[in-house]
Scaffold this motif. Structure first.
Motif, PDB file in Angstrom:
ATOM      1  N   THR A  60      82.127  37.870 -66.102  1.00 48.21           N
ATOM      2  CA  THR A  60      83.517  37.410 -66.093  1.00 48.21           C
ATOM      3  C   THR A  60      84.425  38.476 -65.500  1.00 48.21           C
ATOM      4  O   THR A  60      85.269  38.187 -64.647  1.00 48.21           O
ATOM      5  CB  THR A  60      83.984  37.055 -67.523  1.00 48.21           C
ATOM      6  N   ARG A  61      84.259  39.709 -65.926  1.00 49.26           N
ATOM      7  CA  ARG A  61      85.083  40.816 -65.401  1.00 49.26           C
ATOM      8  C   ARG A  61      84.899  40.997 -63.900  1.00 49.26           C
ATOM      9  O   ARG A  61      85.839  41.350 -63.194  1.00 49.26           O
ATOM     10  CB  ARG A  61      84.723  42.124 -66.095  1.00 49.26           C
ATOM     11  N   MET A  62      83.680  40.781 -63.423  1.00 47.04           N
ATOM     12  CA  MET A  62      83.393  40.969 -62.008  1.00 47.04           C
ATOM     13  C   MET A  62      83.759  39.746 -61.178  1.00 47.04           C
ATOM     14  O   MET A  62      83.782  39.815 -59.946  1.00 47.04           O
ATOM     15  CB  MET A  62      81.913  41.308 -61.818  1.00 47.04           C
ATOM     16  N   GLY A  63      83.998  38.615 -61.840  1.00 42.79           N
ATOM     17  CA  GLY A  63      84.327  37.388 -61.118  1.00 42.79           C
ATOM     18  C   GLY A  63      83.134  36.814 -60.380  1.00 42.79           C
ATOM     19  O   GLY A  63      83.272  36.244 -59.299  1.00 42.79           O
ATOM     20  N   ILE A  64      81.937  36.971 -60.972  1.00 42.90           N
ATOM     21  CA  ILE A  64      80.717  36.445 -60.354  1.00 42.90           C
ATOM     22  C   ILE A  64      79.986  35.561 -61.358  1.00 42.90           C
ATOM     23  O   ILE A  64      80.261  35.604 -62.554  1.00 42.90           O
ATOM     24  CB  ILE A  64      79.785  37.573 -59.850  1.00 42.90           C
TER      25      ILE A  64
END
Length: 159
Positions: A60-64
């Motif tokens: 989620t933090r990496m947007g992947i």
């Protein structure tokens, strides 16, 4: 006649700078020949920053997608750079930690990235860099606080 939109809005500038920095990051990591891909480097940095959180939170933090992160972590784990450990609060979940073996690689990576960012922020000076960092923190915190899609999902800092 189509309307010409302003290109120097905060949102447009952030989007453009983010895209350019991502490309610069990828080229820098590839040029450093560290034995990991830019995606794996981003994942390793995120694990080091947020040590001990769940894989889903890292994705989620990496947007992947979680499966993309899983592939990065599989490779980093095979290289002995990260380890998946049981989450003490949820026996089904795995948390990810950096191993001691990753320390030299992380140090080299961060040195290279600091050099890159120093070059790209040339002209700002130390005070300008700190002002930019502070302003971006405020923007990030406001987004997390005001966007109902983000509320409660992210804590701390990211890449």
């Amino acid at each position: 006649m189509p309307r010409k939109l302003e290109s120097d809005t905060i949102g447009m500038l952030l989007t453009d700078v983010s895209r350019l920095l991502r490309g610069a990051f990828d080229r820098k990591v590839n040029a450093m020949e560290l034995g990991i891909t830019p995606g794996e480097a981003r994942a390793l940095i995120q694990v080091a920053v947020t040590e001990g959180i769940k894989q889903t939170e890292i994705a989620t933090r990496m947007g992947i997608e979680p499966m993309t992160l899983s592939a990065y972590l599989d490779r980093l784990e095979a290289l002995g750079l990260v380890a998946r450990v049981p989450d003490p609060a949820d026996r089904r979940a795995k948390n990810v930690i950096v191993t001691d073996k990753a320390d030299p690689l992380l140090a080299e990576l961060m040195t290279g990235l600091r050099e890159m960012m120093t070059a790209y922020t040339d002209g700002l000076g130390d005070e300008g860099r700190e002002l930019l960092r502070s302003s971006l923190r405020i923007l990030r915190d406001n987004l997390r606080r005001l966007d109902p899609c983000l509320a409660g999902k992210e804590k701390g800092t990211a890449e």
